[in-house]
Design a protein around this motif. Structure first.
Motif, PDB file in Angstrom:
ATOM      1  N   VAL A 162      11.942   7.719 -11.038  1.00 51.91           N
ATOM      2  CA  VAL A 162      10.827   8.566 -10.246  1.00 51.91           C
ATOM      3  C   VAL A 162      11.124   7.074  -8.964  1.00 51.91           C
ATOM      4  CG1 VAL A 162       8.558   9.337  -9.074  1.00 51.91           C
ATOM      5  CG2 VAL A 162       9.238   9.747 -11.666  1.00 51.91           C
ATOM      6  N   LEU A 163      10.927   7.377  -7.474  1.00 49.52           N
ATOM      7  CA  LEU A 163      10.444   6.234  -6.771  1.00 49.52           C
ATOM      8  C   LEU A 163       9.900   6.458  -6.286  1.00 49.52           C
ATOM      9  CD1 LEU A 163      14.033   7.045  -4.521  1.00 49.52           C
ATOM     10  CD2 LEU A 163      14.483   5.765  -6.116  1.00 49.52           C
ATOM     11  N   ILE A 164       9.374   4.976  -6.210  1.00 51.95           N
ATOM     12  CA  ILE A 164       7.157   5.395  -5.008  1.00 51.95           C
ATOM     13  C   ILE A 164       7.886   5.879  -3.763  1.00 51.95           C
ATOM     14  CG2 ILE A 164       8.012   2.380  -3.924  1.00 51.95           C
ATOM     15  CD1 ILE A 164       5.309   3.416  -6.838  1.00 51.95           C
ATOM     16  N   SER A 165       8.938   5.687  -3.511  1.00 52.14           N
ATOM     17  CA  SER A 165       8.440   6.979  -2.094  1.00 52.14           C
ATOM     18  C   SER A 165       8.215   7.869  -2.133  1.00 52.14           C
ATOM     19  CB  SER A 165       9.954   6.262  -1.458  1.00 52.14           C
ATOM     20  OG  SER A 165      10.536   6.889  -1.887  1.00 52.14           O
ATOM     21  N   ASP A 166       8.299   8.367  -3.620  1.00 53.46           N
ATOM     22  CA  ASP A 166       7.948  10.091  -3.957  1.00 53.46           C
ATOM     23  C   ASP A 166       6.785  10.107  -4.160  1.00 53.46           C
ATOM     24  OD1 ASP A 166      10.896  10.535  -3.566  1.00 53.46           O
ATOM     25  OD2 ASP A 166      11.117  10.217  -6.284  1.00 53.46           O
ATOM     26  N   ILE A 167       6.003   8.665  -4.565  1.00 52.16           N
ATOM     27  CA  ILE A 167       4.690   9.255  -5.475  1.00 52.16           C
ATOM     28  C   ILE A 167       3.343   9.055  -4.321  1.00 52.16           C
ATOM     29  CG2 ILE A 167       3.390   8.309  -6.515  1.00 52.16           C
ATOM     30  CD1 ILE A 167       5.282   7.323  -8.491  1.00 52.16           C
ATOM     31  N   THR A 168       4.083   7.622  -3.426  1.00 48.88           N
ATOM     32  CA  THR A 168       2.993   7.775  -2.141  1.00 48.88           C
ATOM     33  C   THR A 168       3.159   7.941  -0.995  1.00 48.88           C
ATOM     34  OG1 THR A 168       4.874   5.757  -1.321  1.00 48.88           O
ATOM     35  CG2 THR A 168       2.657   5.101  -2.902  1.00 48.88           C
ATOM     36  N   GLY A 169       4.656   8.715  -0.716  1.00 52.28           N
ATOM     37  CA  GLY A 169       4.733   9.518   0.734  1.00 52.28           C
ATOM     38  C   GLY A 169       5.139   8.830   1.557  1.00 52.28           C
ATOM     39  N   ARG A 170       5.564   7.483   1.075  1.00 55.29           N
ATOM     40  CA  ARG A 170       6.362   6.221   2.084  1.00 55.29           C
ATOM     41  C   ARG A 170       7.781   5.905   2.072  1.00 55.29           C
ATOM     42  NH1 ARG A 170       2.772   1.177   2.114  1.00 55.29           N
ATOM     43  NH2 ARG A 170       4.419   0.407   3.506  1.00 55.29           N
ATOM     44  N   VAL A 171       8.101   5.714   3.370  1.00 49.40           N
ATOM     45  CA  VAL A 171       9.663   5.448   3.177  1.00 49.40           C
ATOM     46  C   VAL A 171       9.774   4.112   3.267  1.00 49.40           C
ATOM     47  CG1 VAL A 171      12.005   6.010   4.202  1.00 49.40           C
ATOM     48  CG2 VAL A 171       9.851   7.681   4.771  1.00 49.40           C
ATOM     49  N   ALA A 172      10.320   3.392   2.601  1.00 50.54           N
ATOM     50  CA  ALA A 172      11.175   1.799   2.896  1.00 50.54           C
ATOM     51  C   ALA A 172      10.605   1.775   4.040  1.00 50.54           C
ATOM     52  CB  ALA A 172      12.279   1.274   1.858  1.00 50.54           C
ATOM     53  N   GLY A 173      10.498   0.537   4.877  1.00 49.26           N
ATOM     54  CA  GLY A 173      10.372   0.217   6.214  1.00 49.26           C
ATOM     55  C   GLY A 173       9.312   0.505   6.678  1.00 49.26           C
TER      56      GLY A 173
END
Length: 82
Positions: free
Chosen positions: A48-59
């Motif tokens: 599970v990508l952390i961006s899937d949990i937080t909703g933030r995209v890298a950058g």
């Protein structure tokens, strides 16, 4: 004596086949899909990508904190008021 060695060979072969069918083949199938294999529980898990949990995209820049949380004097004053 020949029978004893034959029985030991058959048992060892059966254990080897069981190990490959139960642990090696599922692990190879799981890792070939790019998932993670847990050999203790024999579980194939999808990362599970952390961006899937937080909703933030890298950058993305972080969102600014609320004003009360950035000023310690204001937070202390608000906490002491009845």
């Amino acid at each position: 004596m020949k029978i004893v060695f034959l029985v030991v060979f058959i048992v060892a072969s059966a254990l080897s086949v069981a190990y490959h069918v139960g642990w090696v083949l599922p692990r190879q199938a799981c890792e070939s899909k790019g998932d993670w294999w847990d050999s203790d529980g024999r579980v194939c898990a999808h990362p599970v990508l952390i961006s899937d949990i937080t909703g933030r995209v890298a950058g993305d820049p972080p969102k600014p904190a609320p004003a009360a949380a950035t000023k310690p004097e204001t937070a202390k004053a608000a906490a002491t008021k009845p």
